[in-house]
Design a protein around this motif. Sequence first.
Motif, PDB file in Angstrom:
ATOM      1  N   TRP A 239      52.398  24.625  35.433  1.00 15.51           N
ATOM      2  CA  TRP A 239      51.582  24.712  36.635  1.00 15.51           C
ATOM      3  C   TRP A 239      51.114  26.144  36.891  1.00 15.51           C
ATOM      4  O   TRP A 239      49.980  26.357  37.367  1.00 15.51           O
ATOM      5  N   THR A 240      51.936  27.120  36.577  1.00 16.42           N
ATOM      6  CA  THR A 240      51.510  28.516  36.729  1.00 16.42           C
ATOM      7  C   THR A 240      50.315  28.791  35.840  1.00 16.42           C
ATOM      8  O   THR A 240      49.348  29.438  36.262  1.00 16.42           O
ATOM      9  N   ARG A 241      50.360  28.295  34.622  1.00 14.34           N
ATOM     10  CA  ARG A 241      49.247  28.484  33.694  1.00 14.34           C
ATOM     11  C   ARG A 241      47.987  27.790  34.203  1.00 14.34           C
ATOM     12  O   ARG A 241      46.884  28.350  34.145  1.00 14.34           O
ATOM     13  N   ARG A 242      48.131  26.571  34.702  1.00 15.89           N
ATOM     14  CA  ARG A 242      46.970  25.847  35.219  1.00 15.89           C
ATOM     15  C   ARG A 242      46.333  26.584  36.398  1.00 15.89           C
ATOM     16  O   ARG A 242      45.105  26.726  36.476  1.00 15.89           O
ATOM     17  N   VAL A 243      47.162  27.038  37.312  1.00 16.44           N
ATOM     18  CA  VAL A 243      46.646  27.753  38.485  1.00 16.44           C
ATOM     19  C   VAL A 243      45.966  29.052  38.059  1.00 16.44           C
ATOM     20  O   VAL A 243      44.873  29.380  38.537  1.00 16.44           O
ATOM     21  N   ASP A 244      46.595  29.778  37.143  1.00 12.97           N
ATOM     22  CA  ASP A 244      46.062  31.069  36.715  1.00 12.97           C
ATOM     23  C   ASP A 244      44.711  30.910  36.028  1.00 12.97           C
ATOM     24  O   ASP A 244      43.723  31.568  36.382  1.00 12.97           O
ATOM     25  N   LEU A 245      44.639  30.021  35.042  1.00 10.48           N
ATOM     26  CA  LEU A 245      43.414  29.857  34.259  1.00 10.48           C
ATOM     27  C   LEU A 245      42.292  29.192  35.044  1.00 10.48           C
ATOM     28  O   LEU A 245      41.129  29.592  34.921  1.00 10.48           O
ATOM     29  N   ASN A 246      42.630  28.170  35.818  1.00  6.91           N
ATOM     30  CA  ASN A 246      41.595  27.331  36.418  1.00  6.91           C
ATOM     31  C   ASN A 246      41.173  27.732  37.819  1.00  6.91           C
ATOM     32  O   ASN A 246      40.081  27.372  38.259  1.00  6.91           O
ATOM     33  N   ILE A 247      42.044  28.466  38.523  1.00  7.62           N
ATOM     34  CA  ILE A 247      41.726  28.842  39.905  1.00  7.62           C
ATOM     35  C   ILE A 247      41.697  30.363  40.074  1.00  7.62           C
ATOM     36  O   ILE A 247      40.680  30.922  40.475  1.00  7.62           O
ATOM     37  N   ALA A 248      42.794  31.025  39.738  1.00  9.77           N
ATOM     38  CA  ALA A 248      42.866  32.467  39.996  1.00  9.77           C
ATOM     39  C   ALA A 248      41.818  33.248  39.210  1.00  9.77           C
ATOM     40  O   ALA A 248      41.128  34.117  39.777  1.00  9.77           O
ATOM     41  N   GLU A 249      41.682  32.979  37.917  1.00 11.18           N
ATOM     42  CA  GLU A 249      40.747  33.749  37.095  1.00 11.18           C
ATOM     43  C   GLU A 249      39.287  33.562  37.524  1.00 11.18           C
ATOM     44  O   GLU A 249      38.574  34.549  37.720  1.00 11.18           O
ATOM     45  N   PRO A 250      38.796  32.328  37.658  1.00 10.98           N
ATOM     46  CA  PRO A 250      37.402  32.206  38.112  1.00 10.98           C
ATOM     47  C   PRO A 250      37.190  32.723  39.530  1.00 10.98           C
ATOM     48  O   PRO A 250      36.139  33.316  39.819  1.00 10.98           O
ATOM     49  N   LEU A 251      38.169  32.541  40.418  1.00 10.78           N
ATOM     50  CA  LEU A 251      38.038  33.078  41.775  1.00 10.78           C
ATOM     51  C   LEU A 251      37.931  34.598  41.731  1.00 10.78           C
ATOM     52  O   LEU A 251      37.053  35.196  42.372  1.00 10.78           O
ATOM     53  N   ALA A 252      38.801  35.219  40.947  1.00  9.23           N
ATOM     54  CA  ALA A 252      38.811  36.680  40.849  1.00  9.23           C
ATOM     55  C   ALA A 252      37.502  37.213  40.282  1.00  9.23           C
ATOM     56  O   ALA A 252      36.900  38.146  40.834  1.00  9.23           O
ATOM     57  N   ASN A 253      37.045  36.619  39.179  1.00  2.78           N
ATOM     58  CA  ASN A 253      35.818  37.128  38.564  1.00  2.78           C
ATOM     59  C   ASN A 253      34.576  36.758  39.361  1.00  2.78           C
ATOM     60  O   ASN A 253      33.590  37.502  39.351  1.00  2.78           O
ATOM     61  N   GLY A 254      34.621  35.646  40.087  1.00  3.35           N
ATOM     62  CA  GLY A 254      33.520  35.340  40.995  1.00  3.35           C
ATOM     63  C   GLY A 254      33.350  36.441  42.024  1.00  3.35           C
ATOM     64  O   GLY A 254      32.222  36.810  42.394  1.00  3.35           O
ATOM     65  N   TYR A 255      34.470  36.984  42.490  1.00  4.57           N
ATOM     66  CA  TYR A 255      34.445  38.101  43.441  1.00  4.57           C
ATOM     67  C   TYR A 255      34.037  39.403  42.761  1.00  4.57           C
ATOM     68  O   TYR A 255      33.165  40.136  43.251  1.00  4.57           O
ATOM     69  N   ARG A 256      34.649  39.705  41.618  1.00  3.28           N
ATOM     70  CA  ARG A 256      34.350  40.968  40.923  1.00  3.28           C
ATOM     71  C   ARG A 256      32.890  41.063  40.523  1.00  3.28           C
ATOM     72  O   ARG A 256      32.290  42.130  40.585  1.00  3.28           O
ATOM     73  N   PHE A 257      32.323  39.937  40.103  1.00  4.85           N
ATOM     74  CA  PHE A 257      30.939  39.943  39.633  1.00  4.85           C
ATOM     75  C   PHE A 257      29.943  39.708  40.773  1.00  4.85           C
ATOM     76  O   PHE A 257      28.733  39.744  40.562  1.00  4.85           O
ATOM     77  N   GLY A 258      30.463  39.447  41.975  1.00  4.23           N
ATOM     78  CA  GLY A 258      29.616  39.160  43.130  1.00  4.23           C
ATOM     79  C   GLY A 258      29.751  40.225  44.194  1.00  4.23           C
ATOM     80  O   GLY A 258      29.191  41.319  44.082  1.00  4.23           O
ATOM     81  N   GLU A 259      30.538  39.926  45.228  1.00  9.29           N
ATOM     82  CA  GLU A 259      30.685  40.843  46.369  1.00  9.29           C
ATOM     83  C   GLU A 259      31.190  42.229  45.967  1.00  9.29           C
ATOM     84  O   GLU A 259      30.833  43.233  46.589  1.00  9.29           O
ATOM     85  N   ALA A 260      32.028  42.293  44.925  1.00  7.49           N
ATOM     86  CA  ALA A 260      32.630  43.569  44.535  1.00  7.49           C
ATOM     87  C   ALA A 260      31.953  44.198  43.322  1.00  7.49           C
ATOM     88  O   ALA A 260      32.508  45.111  42.690  1.00  7.49           O
ATOM     89  N   LEU A 261      30.745  43.762  43.018  1.00  9.17           N
ATOM     90  CA  LEU A 261      30.056  44.238  41.813  1.00  9.17           C
ATOM     91  C   LEU A 261      29.933  45.758  41.776  1.00  9.17           C
ATOM     92  O   LEU A 261      30.206  46.378  40.740  1.00  9.17           O
ATOM     93  N   LYS A 262      29.547  46.371  42.880  1.00 11.59           N
ATOM     94  CA  LYS A 262      29.354  47.824  42.905  1.00 11.59           C
ATOM     95  C   LYS A 262      30.643  48.572  42.590  1.00 11.59           C
ATOM     96  O   LYS A 262      30.619  49.636  41.974  1.00 11.59           O
TER      97      LYS A 262
END
Length: 204
Positions: A95-118
Amino acid sequence: MKLYDSIGPNPRIVRMFMAEKGIEIPKQTVDLRKGENRETEHLKRNPHGQMPALELDCGNYLSEITAICEYLEEKHPSPAMIGTTPEERAECRMWTRRVDLNIAEPLANGYRFGEALKFFEKRIPVAPEASPGLKMIAANRIKWLNDQMADGREYICGKRFTLADMLLYCWLDFGNQVGQPLDQSNANIVAWFNRVGARPSVKA
């Protein structure tokens, strides 16, 4: 041992894990806003320049939250936050792997590449065009997990509170702060989120 700590959900997960287990480790704060994690001194601890990092008694360093938490679990088995049997440990790791790969990673990069791009564009490779799709994937997988918990599970691994819960909680709480709020229609996850949020360790 010493924990190199900072703002952000990943160091928070390790602090929460330590709090649940009653572990006290000296901490040294690394200033991410000033870029201290990209300086030579920290790159010796973690060549990826990420946080957190754990300095071991032998002088070696561990990074990656799952590796750090598994090490701490082996050093301090009780109370178990991963598991006491091979079956429990495997379930938590799954379950840790599922949460990390499927939720945490896309959520994090959605932020890094969006609101936090600068902030991130001079630090890591970024793909601004991917941000909306990554956020959609994270939201979709949260909905999937909400459906998985429709059987009345108290926590992700049933009645056991584990590392998988800490990982998900810290990233969903982060998402709430950076433009990816938890959809309240995911009633099972909302109820779970409130249960976890009542634990003293969330303040670690």
